[in-house]
Design a protein around this motif. Structure first.
Motif, PDB file in Angstrom:
ATOM      1  N   THR A 135       0.832  -1.200   0.000  1.00 56.94           N
ATOM      2  CA  THR A 135       0.000   0.000   0.000  1.00 56.94           C
ATOM      3  C   THR A 135       0.866   1.249   0.000  1.00 56.94           C
ATOM      4  O   THR A 135       0.641   2.193  -0.760  1.00 56.94           O
ATOM      5  N   LEU A 176       1.005   4.203  -2.749  1.00 55.57           N
ATOM      6  CA  LEU A 176       0.681   5.588  -2.398  1.00 55.57           C
ATOM      7  C   LEU A 176       1.838   6.516  -2.739  1.00 55.57           C
ATOM      8  O   LEU A 176       1.660   7.611  -3.252  1.00 55.57           O
ATOM      9  N   ILE A 220       2.048   7.152  -6.499  1.00 53.42           N
ATOM     10  CA  ILE A 220       1.060   8.116  -6.989  1.00 53.42           C
ATOM     11  C   ILE A 220       1.474   9.527  -6.617  1.00 53.42           C
ATOM     12  O   ILE A 220       1.425  10.441  -7.426  1.00 53.42           O
ATOM     13  N   HIS A 269       1.023   0.650 -10.849  1.00 52.32           N
ATOM     14  CA  HIS A 269       0.078  -0.285 -10.232  1.00 52.32           C
ATOM     15  C   HIS A 269       0.346  -1.713 -10.695  1.00 52.32           C
ATOM     16  O   HIS A 269       0.385  -2.648  -9.889  1.00 52.32           O
ATOM     17  N   SER A 310      -7.662   6.041  -8.746  1.00 54.48           N
ATOM     18  CA  SER A 310      -6.230   6.215  -8.991  1.00 54.48           C
ATOM     19  C   SER A 310      -5.920   7.028 -10.251  1.00 54.48           C
ATOM     20  O   SER A 310      -4.763   7.163 -10.617  1.00 54.48           O
ATOM     21  N   GLY A 334      -6.731   5.754   5.214  1.00 52.42           N
ATOM     22  CA  GLY A 334      -5.621   5.660   4.276  1.00 52.42           C
ATOM     23  C   GLY A 334      -5.051   4.276   4.072  1.00 52.42           C
ATOM     24  O   GLY A 334      -4.366   4.040   3.091  1.00 52.42           O
ATOM     25  N   VAL A 335      -5.372   3.367   5.003  1.00 53.83           N
ATOM     26  CA  VAL A 335      -4.670   2.096   4.964  1.00 53.83           C
ATOM     27  C   VAL A 335      -4.838   1.367   3.648  1.00 53.83           C
ATOM     28  O   VAL A 335      -3.908   0.774   3.129  1.00 53.83           O
ATOM     29  N   LYS A 336      -6.043   1.457   3.097  1.00 51.76           N
ATOM     30  CA  LYS A 336      -6.248   0.711   1.865  1.00 51.76           C
ATOM     31  C   LYS A 336      -6.182   1.612   0.631  1.00 51.76           C
ATOM     32  O   LYS A 336      -6.544   1.200  -0.449  1.00 51.76           O
ATOM     33  N   GLY A 337      -5.778   2.884   0.848  1.00 49.90           N
ATOM     34  CA  GLY A 337      -5.774   3.842  -0.253  1.00 49.90           C
ATOM     35  C   GLY A 337      -5.069   3.293  -1.454  1.00 49.90           C
ATOM     36  O   GLY A 337      -5.164   3.769  -2.520  1.00 49.90           O
TER      37      GLY A 337
END
Lengths: 450, 292, 283
Positions: B210, B214, B217, B278, C119, C280-283
């Motif tokens: 994760t 993040l 991105i 991704h 995304s 946010g954990v699974k963002g």
């Protein structure tokens, strides 16, 4: 291009004090203006009702929106506020709304106009406001004709402004504040270092720097924002403004192999190598050098525009002794060393403005003797009209202009490709910081622009 | 079913349609940003090819690669370090956690001003004074706004601003690991490092993935700090989004010819980068739902 | 022998682990502490490193306040963040409910659409949207930011709440519907309150994302004090202060923008940390 060059020369003349004013040939330009108005009307029918309402001047309150390039905490803003108050008093029913947008407004002016913001009066320096052109701005010739504004603005200033008009002779831009680009220096340091004659040649300039260095000061400092003005001045001196314009739009990299580029790099590299640049040159982000070095008196010279004394007034205090000197003539210079660069802040009225008469009346107030004198006294500006006494700190600029025999546009160029500019600035920063040598500089720019 | 309507409408209007339109724009030359599609001139791949040959674009891609790799390693290592320390039974855990996250709540404009106008300042800067106070003259001499260091200065301040967020994510991952796993490890005589390596690290792989996604991105979209560190385009700090902003929304004072088509091409490239990231991440760090 | 070394080793490590924490936090405290002192000094004092040597200059703050509509910036930021936060839930919660509790043709596709949507970088979408706003004469109005912040955060919120609704039992809502309660009513009266922990979490997350947003604010809320958000307002203050060489004022501007957010954080840090972690954990 020719017109602009001529305009610059005339601006030079105008800024010298005591030059008599004389009106231009207004009849011809008036006709031009009328034609323009008609064309505008045909293109955009929906604006016409508003315009008519404005001209008929019915009972409703008229609001003019002015986007200033000053922030509200600047001295220019307080002078203009007074001028607006006078204007509103004299013109009942007209209200001026000011957006003190600050210098950043230049970056977004076009986008703001595109996106339908109601802006009547815009402001910016000659090079960025002229980009708006007839696509965004109104030909004011008919409204200016015969007014105080036309008769008061000095002749050279008027031709300079008109030279930027699409047709080269109409009033699209109303001069707001002219400026002169040169080396500003700290007289106290020069006296202490024993520099008496101002350097005319590059050799003399090196001597001058050495004396200052020996006296324990940094001879030259400059911020990133003004490096282009300094090296542009150099290039234009030896190759002329038109060539510099081509250079900064040349994507083939051919012009960049010209020996003039290397000569410039070698000369600036020598300044750095001999320690004539402050250590920070190449890494100064505006206004680090201006405020932290020049204004505080650790560096003797700073290449800048005549707005400088006003911008640093809070830091220098009143004791600072201002001097202005010509940029020394490099070897092979086409221009005499008594050449300075120049430019002017302009006002413009947008095409969709419903009340052009009122807008011009406001600009007339901005260029009135009262406002110009106040701008000169409080904001240390060079006036756009005659018979205004220069403030103490700008006396040196007045003297410089009187001694001047030639001038060209600020930065030595008025057209540039942003990517070429970015590549050039990056390489020049590295040169000034001593990271690459002159040959490396030329190679870097050449390979970058291709 | 009607309940889905507003969200779906919003999705179609604000995502699907603009997405298609941007892709179309990227193959055209637009006279102005607001011109109608009838006035667009088809130019094929020209917007893309001129980007690929532009050295400023190359710098922009190089910069985000450095931000992604170097900044990413630094951020994730620091965030993981803090998360492990905070879960090792330190005192005032909640205070530390809130304090480390604090910079993330501050506007990037204020934070970057703190760095540029104070920490990195070459006259009265914190770094300069600190390093000369402890005798590190070499460090004190570094001018963080000079061409060699500007990028690194920007990256350091960006990483400092990001660590708190990633720490929180790691923290929640580690806290989900059952305590008894550690207890039995301690009984077996495993030290702190062994515990981390054999228990914590394998069990937070999902969280790790994760974080990498993040981070990817955010580095592809890198803009704010570049704009704050260089108000005018600078080869050292430029990023694709900065370039896009410049091309489309423009800097009038450089005489830019605004070029929405080229900007759209940049937008498409940025989106493709995110997509590629991704896919690669999914491949390298396969999501394995670990049961514990 | 070996065991003792291990114990002292652990004790040393126990102390050492505080060092990174202290350094990290101290750095921020010193930097902002210095800025606080500098904001009460004069520019000359800042450059010559004698903070506060001529006493406290509160006028720096007065000046920033006088020449910039700081109040306006705050109101704009609150509007541009608060309204979207509510709208997002109004739009996303029902959708998430449907996606988690109902079966219909295309459900998987819709859900995956939202996942892809979250995304997509906003720079990919912003150019055509800017076009629309230009043509609709909306640029220069705060509503553009409200629309954008709402729309761009819907997909993620749908995704998050779908997962959350899956953990909320629907028996109560079904019972209510059997008793003649409409489905919408059951959703808002029963399901949403039961999902409120998730809604709060995701709202805090959205709030934190929107509050300091820069890119879109720079495009849509710049150039005019009426529409500037806090970030843009601060940037404007900084620009104007650099032109007048007023560093004291510049730091005062930073403090004016920083302090209210900081004080809010002091009171809500636990909630915010939980919200950001949860969101946010699974963002």
């Amino acid at each position: 291009m020719k017109m602009k060059k001529l305009g610059t020369l005339l601006l030079t003349a105008a800024m010298m004090l005591g030059v008599a004013a004389c009106g231009g040939d207004s009849r011809e330009t008036t006709e031009q203006g009328n034609q323009k108005q008609e064309e505008n009307g045909q293109e955009s029918g929906q604006e016409d009702p508003g315009k008519e309402a404005g001209q008929s001047g019915d009972g409703e309150e008229i609001v003019l929106t002015y986007w200033a390039q000053w922030s509200e905490n600047e001295t220019q803003a307080s002078v203009l506020k007074d001028a607006i108050a006078r204007f509103e008093e004299a013109h009942a029913g007209v209200k001026v709304e000011v957006n003190w947008a600050g210098r950043d407004v230049r970056d977004i002016l076009r986008a703001s106009l595109d996106s339908g913001n109601k802006i009547d009066i815009v402001e910016g320096s000659h090079d960025n406001l002229s980009l708006l052109g007839e696509e965004y701005l109104m030909d004011l010739t008919t409204y200016v004709a015969g007014t105080d504004l036309e008769s008061s603005i000095s002749a050279g200033m008027a031709s300079f402004a008109k030279s930027y008009a699409p047709d080269g002779k109409s009033w699209y831009y109303i001069p707001a504040q002219p400026f002169v680009g040169a080396f500003f220096y700290n007289k106290e340091i020069f006296a202490e270092a024993g520099v008496e004659a101002m350097p005319a040649t590059w050799e003399e300039f090196l001597d001058c720097c050495q004396k200052i260095k020996d006296a324990g000061y940094d001879p030259i400092t400059v911020d990133d924002a003004y490096l282009p003005a300094m090296n542009g001045h150099y290039l234009a001196m030896i190759k002329g403004v038109d060539w510099v314009n081509q250079l900064f739009t040349d994507k083939t990299g051919e012009l960049w192999s010209d020996p003039a580029i290397l000569q410039m790099a070698v000369d600036f590299d020598e300044l750095r190598e001999k320690g004539y640049f402050a250590q920070t040159v190449g890494s100064n982000v505006f206004p680090a050098a201006q405020n932290g070095e020049f204004a505080l008196g650790t560096a003797a010279m700073y290449y800048n525009g005549s707005w400088l004394p006003n911008e640093v007034a809070d830091i220098t205090g009143d004791e600072f002794q201002w001097g202005a000197m010509f940029f020394p003539a490099p070897e092979g210079s086409e221009y005499p060393y008594t050449t300075y660069t120049t430019g002017c802040q302009f006002y413009g009225v947008t095409k969709d403005c419903a009340y052009p008469e009122e807008a011009v009346a406001l600009l007339a107030e901005f260029t009135s003797a009262t406002t110009q004198q106040a701008l000169t006294d409080q904001a240390q500006c060079i006036p756009v009209i005659n018979d205004v006494v220069l403030p103490q700190n700008l006396v040196c600029v007045g003297e410089l202009m009187e001694a001047g025999t030639d001038s060209f546009v600020w930065c030595g160029c008025s057209q540039e490709d942003p990517e070429i500019r970015a590549i050039f600035n990056d390489a020049f920063n590295e040169l000034a910081a001593g990271l690459i040598d002159p040959n490396g500089f030329v190679e870097k720019v050449q390979s970058g622009v291709k | 079913m009607g309940a889905l309507g507003p969200a779906l409408l919003c999705f179609l209007v604000m995502f699907v349609y603009p997405l298609i339109r941007t892709v179309m724009m990227s193959f055209h030359c637009l006279p102005s940003i607001s011109s109608r599609s009838a006035d667009w001139e088809f130019v094929g791949l020209k917007n893309y090819t001129s980007l690929f040959t532009s050295s400023v674009f190359h710098s922009a891609m190089g910069n985000i690669l450095k931000i992604w790799l170097i900044g990413g390693v630094a951020t994730i290592v620091l965030a993981l370090l803090f998360a492990v320390i905070l879960t090792s039974g330190v005192k005032w855990k909640r205070f530390w956690r809130s304090a480390i996250y604090l910079p993330n709540t501050v506007s990037a404009v204020a934070l970057s001003t703190m760095w540029l106008q104070y920490v990195f300042h070459n006259k009265f800067g914190l770094l300069k004074q600190l390093s000369s106070a402890v005798g590190l003259e070499g460090l004190a001499k570094i001018n963080w706004t000079s061409p060699q260091y500007l990028f690194w200065g920007m990256l350091i301040s960006y990483v400092y601003g990001c660590v708190g967020y990633f720490m929180l994510i790691f923290l929640s991952g580690i806290e989900r690991i059952p305590r008894d796993l550690y207890e039995s490890a301690i009984l077996d005589g495993a030290g702190s490092f062994k515990q981390f390596w054999h228990i914590t690290f394998p069990l937070i792989r999902g969280v790790f993935r994760t974080c990498v996604t993040l981070w990817t991105i955010s580095s592809v979209n890198f803009f704010t700090w570049a704009k704050m560190f260089s108000p005018n385009i600078n080869v050292k700090t430029v990023t694709p989004v900065y370039l896009l902003y410049n091309k489309v929304f423009g800097e009038a004072n450089t005489g830019t010819v605004l070029d929405a088509g080229s900007g759209a091409a940049l937008g498409v490239l940025v989106a493709l980068l995110v997509l590629a990231a991704h896919l690669i991440m999914n491949r390298i760090l396969k999501e394995e739902e670990l049961e514990y | 022998m070996k065991k003792r070394r291990k114990i002292t080793g652990r004790r040393v490590l126990g102390v050492l682990r505080y060092i990174p924490l202290i350094l990290w936090v101290l750095f921020f405290a010193v930097a902002f502490g210095w800025i606080l002192l500098a904001s009460f000094s004069t520019t000359r004092e800042i450059f010559s490193n004698h903070l506060l040597s001529s006493g406290i200059h509160f006028e720096n703050y007065v000046e920033v306040w006088k020449y910039n509509n700081v109040g306006h910036y705050f109101i704009n930021s609150i509007l541009c963040t608060g309204i979207p936060c509510v709208l997002i839930i109004l739009i996303a919660a029902p959708a998430a409910y449907v996606l988690s509790k109902k079966n219909f043709f295309g459900k998987k596709l819709t859900f995956n659409g939202f996942v892809v949507g979250m995304s997509v970088p906003s720079v990919m979408l912003i150019i055509p949207i800017y076009c629309w706003f230009v043509r609709a004469n909306l640029v220069g109005h705060l509503i553009t930011l409200v629309i954008l912040y709402t729309a761009f955060n819907v997909p993620y919120t749908v995704y998050f709440l779908t997962a959350f609704f899956a953990t909320v039992p629907s028996a109560l809502a079904e019972a209510a519907m059997i008793d003649g309660c409409s489905e919408m009513r059951a959703l808002w009266k029963i399901m949403i309150p039961m999902a409120s922990p998730g809604i709060i979490t995701v709202t805090i997350f959205n709030f934190m994302n929107i509050w300091n947003e820069y890119f879109m604010a720079l495009i849509f809320a710049n150039g005019n004090d009426k529409i500037r958000t806090l970030s843009m307002g601060l940037q404007n203050i900084i620009t104007s202060m650099t032109y007048t060489g007023d560093w004291a004022g510049l730091f005062a501007g930073v403090m004016i923008v920083f302090l209210p957010t900081f004080i809010l954080y002091l009171f809500l840090s636990e909630k915010i940390v939980a919200g950001v972690t949860g969101g946010g954990v699974k963002g």
